[in-house]
Design an enzyme around this catalytic site. Structure first.
Site, mmCIF file in Angstrom:
data_model
loop_
_atom_site.group_PDB
_atom_site.id
_atom_site.type_symbol
_atom_site.label_atom_id
_atom_site.label_comp_id
_atom_site.label_asym_id
_atom_site.label_seq_id
_atom_site.Cartn_x
_atom_site.Cartn_y
_atom_site.Cartn_z
ATOM 1 N N ASN A 150 0.809 -1.235 0.000
ATOM 2 C CA ASN A 150 0.000 0.000 0.000
ATOM 3 C C ASN A 150 0.831 1.268 0.000
ATOM 4 O O ASN A 150 0.512 2.241 -0.658
ATOM 5 C CB ASN A 150 -0.980 -0.025 1.176
ATOM 6 C CG ASN A 150 -0.280 -0.128 2.515
ATOM 7 O OD1 ASN A 150 0.706 -0.821 2.663
ATOM 8 N ND2 ASN A 150 -0.788 0.594 3.501
ATOM 9 N N GLU A 248 3.102 -5.250 12.254
ATOM 10 C CA GLU A 248 2.199 -4.105 12.040
ATOM 11 C C GLU A 248 1.111 -4.584 11.095
ATOM 12 O O GLU A 248 1.367 -4.798 9.918
ATOM 13 C CB GLU A 248 2.970 -2.946 11.406
ATOM 14 C CG GLU A 248 4.070 -2.381 12.272
ATOM 15 C CD GLU A 248 3.524 -1.782 13.560
ATOM 16 O OE1 GLU A 248 4.234 -1.799 14.563
ATOM 17 O OE2 GLU A 248 2.357 -1.346 13.555
ATOM 18 N N CYS A 282 -3.549 1.514 6.432
ATOM 19 C CA CYS A 282 -4.067 0.838 7.639
ATOM 20 C C CYS A 282 -4.522 1.845 8.680
ATOM 21 O O CYS A 282 -5.153 1.475 9.655
ATOM 22 C CB CYS A 282 -2.983 -0.054 8.218
ATOM 23 S SG CYS A 282 -1.477 0.846 8.555
ATOM 24 N N GLU A 461 6.959 0.478 16.095
ATOM 25 C CA GLU A 461 8.037 1.026 15.278
ATOM 26 C C GLU A 461 8.181 2.491 15.653
ATOM 27 O O GLU A 461 7.445 2.988 16.504
ATOM 28 C CB GLU A 461 7.669 0.883 13.789
ATOM 29 C CG GLU A 461 7.566 -0.583 13.343
ATOM 30 C CD GLU A 461 7.235 -0.731 11.863
ATOM 31 O OE1 GLU A 461 6.307 -0.062 11.378
ATOM 32 O OE2 GLU A 461 7.939 -1.514 11.187
HETATM 33 O O1 TXE Z 1 -0.914 -8.390 2.620
HETATM 34 P P1 TXE Z 1 -0.055 -9.638 2.897
HETATM 35 P P2 TXE Z 1 -1.527 -7.964 1.284
HETATM 36 C C1 TXE Z 1 -4.194 -5.768 4.863
HETATM 37 C C2 TXE Z 1 -5.318 -5.383 3.947
HETATM 38 C C3 TXE Z 1 -5.080 -6.240 2.756
HETATM 39 C C4 TXE Z 1 -4.599 -7.511 3.413
HETATM 40 C C5 TXE Z 1 -3.790 -8.335 2.477
HETATM 41 O O2 TXE Z 1 -6.544 -5.743 4.529
HETATM 42 O O3 TXE Z 1 -6.256 -6.491 2.032
HETATM 43 O O4 TXE Z 1 -3.755 -7.068 4.474
HETATM 44 O O5 TXE Z 1 -2.880 -7.424 1.820
HETATM 45 C C6 TXE Z 1 4.239 -11.145 2.287
HETATM 46 N N1 TXE Z 1 5.200 -15.449 4.958
HETATM 47 N N2 TXE Z 1 -3.054 -4.890 4.761
HETATM 48 O O6 TXE Z 1 -1.845 -9.031 0.309
HETATM 49 O O7 TXE Z 1 -0.495 -10.851 2.201
HETATM 50 C C7 TXE Z 1 3.721 -10.582 0.990
HETATM 51 O O8 TXE Z 1 4.447 -11.110 -0.111
HETATM 52 C C8 TXE Z 1 5.933 -14.306 4.833
HETATM 53 C C9 TXE Z 1 -2.774 -4.019 5.859
HETATM 54 O O9 TXE Z 1 -0.507 -6.939 0.862
HETATM 55 O O10 TXE Z 1 -0.008 -9.637 4.350
HETATM 56 C C10 TXE Z 1 3.977 -9.103 1.194
HETATM 57 O O11 TXE Z 1 5.324 -8.774 0.935
HETATM 58 N N3 TXE Z 1 5.550 -13.260 4.075
HETATM 59 C C11 TXE Z 1 -1.328 -3.593 5.862
HETATM 60 C C12 TXE Z 1 3.662 -8.910 2.669
HETATM 61 O O12 TXE Z 1 3.769 -10.201 3.255
HETATM 62 C C13 TXE Z 1 4.358 -13.341 3.438
HETATM 63 C C14 TXE Z 1 -0.866 -3.122 4.519
HETATM 64 C C15 TXE Z 1 2.260 -8.378 2.933
HETATM 65 O O13 TXE Z 1 1.384 -9.237 2.259
HETATM 66 C C16 TXE Z 1 3.534 -14.483 3.518
HETATM 67 C C17 TXE Z 1 -1.206 -4.060 3.507
HETATM 68 C C18 TXE Z 1 4.006 -15.567 4.320
HETATM 69 N N4 TXE Z 1 3.295 -16.686 4.449
HETATM 70 C C19 TXE Z 1 -2.288 -4.923 3.644
HETATM 71 N N5 TXE Z 1 2.418 -14.264 2.762
HETATM 72 C C20 TXE Z 1 -1.016 -2.478 6.833
HETATM 73 N N6 TXE Z 1 -1.055 -2.775 8.119
HETATM 74 O O14 TXE Z 1 -0.703 -1.386 6.407
HETATM 75 C C21 TXE Z 1 2.535 -13.024 2.239
HETATM 76 N N7 TXE Z 1 3.701 -12.467 2.631
#
Ligand code: TXE
Length: 481
Positions: A150, A248, A282, A461
Site C-alpha cells: 500500500n 504491524e 491501515c 516502530e
Molecule cells: O498483505 P499480505 P496484502 C491488509 C489489507 C489487505 C490484506 C492483504 O486488509 O487487504 O492485508 O494485503 C508477504 N510469509 N493490509 O496481500 O499478504 C507478501 O508477499 C511471509 C494491511 O498486501 O499480508 C507481502 O510482501 N511473508 C497492511 C507482505 O507479506 C508473506 C498493509 C504483505 O502481504 C507471507 C497491507 C508468508 N506466508 C495490507 N504471505 C497495513 N497494516 O498497512 C505473504 N507475505
C-alpha cells in the site's frame, strides 16, 4: 520490458531459476515489467551475503553508517520525481500523493535513523558503593524485513533504515504486487556506496520468499507489515524458533465526530482520512461515528464532497482517487460493497467499479463509497476492507460512541473531532488503539511509538522503539569492592 533484479551481495542479479512474475500497472490493467520469482535458494544467497557482511558493518563506526545512510536519503530526494512516477505506476496511487507523501517519507526514514543512531544511548545502574551495572545494546545480526503494497517505499524503508542504522544486515522482501521502487532503491544503495551484503532485496511471492525468510534459522528477527492473517502465519512459524517479532497489521479505525467540532476542518480532513491512497492505508478512518445532532448535516456535506472527487488516471494532477492496487483486491473491495447491501446498508454514493476510456479501460477503479444504515457489529463494520469504502452511523452518547469504536478485533488508530479539551483527553484515554489523532489525521512525528493492539499487531516502530527492537540489551554488573 524491464526485468527487475534481486539485490544480493551488492549486485543486481537474476533469480536462480530465471523465473519471473508479471507485474501489472493497476491504472491500465496491463503487464508493464517482470518480477523475479525467487525461491529459498535466492534467500539462502542473501542470508549468506548478510551474514558475511555483519561483522564488518556492525563494527563500522556510527558516523560512517550515518554518512552512507544520509547519502541514500539525499539520492532518494534527488530522484524524487522518478521514484514518485514509478510508485504511482506500480501501485495505482495518484502521482501527486507519491510525490507529496510516499517518496519524501522514504527519504525522511533514512535521514531520521541516520541521525537517530548518533543519539542512541543505553543506561547504567549504580548499586551505591557495591557494584555498577551497564547495559550494552548490540545489533541482532541478520534482520528479516517484509513489507506490503500500500505504501511500498515508505514502509519498506521504515523497516530497513533503523535495522541498518543499528548495525544489522538485512534480507528484505517488498510485496510482489509493488516491487519497483524497492528495485530502484537498490540502485541508489549501490550509488551511495552501501557496502555489499548490508542490504539484500529478494523479490517474489510471500508463500515462497517471505516464508523462507521467516523460517530461516540464521534470521533471528522479523519485522513485518501486512495483513493480520499473514501476521498470524508468520508468528506461527517464528514463535517456536523464539524469533523477535514486530507485526504491524490491519486496522478498522473509528473516526468519532462530535457536534462541537470545527466542522469545515473536520470535513476536509475526513475526506482525506477516508479515501487517501484509495483507502488503502491501515490508518484510514473507515468507520465514521457522528453525533446525531449533526448527522444529517454531516451526511449531506460529506457525500457532496465525495461526489466531487475525481477518479482517474493517476498521472493526472486532477485525480484525487487512482486505481486500487490489483484486480483481486478490486474484486475483494467490490465484494464487501455487495456484503454491505446484503447486511442492510444503503449506498449513499459510489458503490461500483468505474470504467474509464481508452488505455485506462482495463484499470482497477472503484468509486469512493459511503454507506449508512448498518449495525456496529455487522461484518462490513468489523472486517478490514482496505479500499475507498467508509460507513457512517449516528451516536447519542459518548458511551455509545466508545462502545462502537472499541467493538472490533483491531486497535490500530482512532480519530476524534471535538473542541472540548476534557472530553478529548477522556475519550483518548478509553480508546483501544495504539495511535490517536485529535482534530487531525496522519500528522506524524517519527519519534513517537507506532503500532497497534489486539489484532493490529505486536510491538512498536518509530523513534528509539525501533532501535530497541533491532538491538539486544545485555546487562553487565561489575563489583567494585
Ligand atoms: O498483505 P499480505 P496484502 C491488509 C489489507 C489487505 C490484506 C492483504 O486488509 O487487504 O492485508 O494485503 C508477504 N510469509 N493490509 O496481500 O499478504 C507478501 O508477499 C511471509 C494491511 O498486501 O499480508 C507481502 O510482501 N511473508 C497492511 C507482505 O507479506 C508473506 C498493509 C504483505 O502481504 C507471507 C497491507 C508468508 N506466508 C495490507 N504471505 C497495513 N497494516 O498497512 C505473504 N507475505
Amino acid at each position: 520490458m524491464l526485468k527487475i533484479k534481486n539485490y544480493i551481495n551488492g549486485e543486481l542479479i537474476e533469480p536462480s531459476k530465471k523465473q519471473y512474475i508479471d507485474n501489472y500497472n493497476p491504472a491500465t490493467g496491463k503487464v508493464y515489467s517482470f518480477i523475479p520469482d525467487s525461491d529459498e535458494s535466492d534467500v539462502e544467497l542473501a542470508v549468506a551475503a548478510a551474514s558475511a557482511a555483519f561483522h564488518s558493518w556492525s563494527n563500522t563506526p556510527k558516523d560512517e553508517r550515518s554518512r552512507i545512510m544520509l547519502k541514500i536519503s539525499e539520492l532518494i530526494e534527488k530522484n524524487l520525481e522518478r521514484l514518485a512516477v514509478a510508485e504511482s505506476v506500480d501501485n495505482g496511487k495518484p502521482v501527486s500523493l507519491a510525490r507529496m507523501v510516499d517518496i519524501p517519507r522514504a527519504a525522511s526514514n533514512f535521514h531520521f535513523y541516520a541521525t537517530g543512531i548518533l543519539h542512541y544511548a543505553a543506561e547504567s545502574h549504580s548499586m551505591e558503593d557495591t557494584a555498577i551495572n551497564y547495559t550494552l545494546r548490540s545489533p541482532v545480526g541478520v534482520a528479516g524485513c517484509i513489507s506490503p503494497w500500500n505504501l511500498p517505499l515508505y514502509l519498506f524503508t521504515w523497516k530497513i533504515a533503523p535495522a541498518i542504522a543499528s548495525g544489522n544486515c538485512v534480507v528484505a522482501k517488498p510485496s510482489e504486487v509493488t516491487p519497483m521502487t524497492a528495485y530502484l532503491l537498490s540502485e541508489l544503495c549501490i550509488e551511495a556506496g552501501l557496502p555489499k551484503g548490508v542490504l539484500n532485496i529478494v523479490h517474489g511471492y510471500g508463500h515462497k520468499v517471505g516464508s523462507a525468510i521467516t523460517a530461516h534459522p540464521k534470521i533471528p528477527l522479523i519485522s513485518f507489515t501486512g495483513g493480520t492473517k499473514t501476521g498470524a502465519e508468520i508468528a506461527r512459524v517464528a514463535a517456536p524458533m523464539f524469533k523477535k517479532l514486530s507485526l504491524e497489521l490491519g486496522g478498522k479505525n473509528p473516526n468519532i465526530i462530535f457536534a462541537d467540532c470545527d466542522f469545515e476542518k473536520m470535513i476536509k480532513t475526513t475526506i482525506n482520512s477516508s479515501f487517501a491512497n484509495q483507502g488503502q492505508i491501515c490508518l484510514c478512518g473507515s468507520r465514521i461515528l457522528v453525533e446525531r445532532s449533526i448527522y444529517d448535516k454531516f451526511k449531506k456535506e460529506f457525500v457532496a464532497s465525495v461526489n466531487k472527487m475525481k477518479v482517474g488516471d493517476p498521472a493526472d494532477a486532477a485525480s484525487r482517487v487512482g486505481a486500487v492496487v490489483s484486480k483481486p483486491h478490486m474484486e475483494k473491495v467490490l465484494s464487501y460493497i455487495e456484503l454491505a447491501k446484503e447486511e442492510g446498508g444503503t449506498v449513499l454514493c459510489g458503490g461500483h467499479q468505474i470504467k474509464l476510456e481508452g488505455e485506462f479501460s482495463e484499470g482497477y477503479y472503484i468509486a469512493p463509497t459511503v454507506i449508512e444504515g448498518l449495525t456496529a457489529d455487522c461484518r462490513t463494520n468489523q472486517e478490514e476492507i482496505f479500499g475507498p469504502v467508509v460507513t457512517i452511523m449516528p451516536f447519542d452518547t459518548e458511551e455509545e460512541a466508545l462502545k462502537h469504536a472499541n467493538s472490533t478485533q483491531y486497535g490500530l488508530a482512532s480519530i476524534l473531532w471535538t473542541e472540548n479539551l476534557t472530553r478529548a483527553h477522556r475519550i483518548a484515554n478509553q480508546l483501544h488503539a495504539g495511535i490517536i489523532w485529535i482534530n487531525c489525521w496522519l500528522l506524524r512525528d517519527l519519534r513517537t511509538p507506532f503500532g497497534g493492539v489486539k489484532s493490529s499487531g505486536v510491538g512498536r516502530e518509530g523513534g528509539f522503539e525501533a532501535l530497541n527492537f533491532f538491538t539486544e540489551p545485555k546487562n553487565v554488573c561489575i563489583k567494585i569492592k
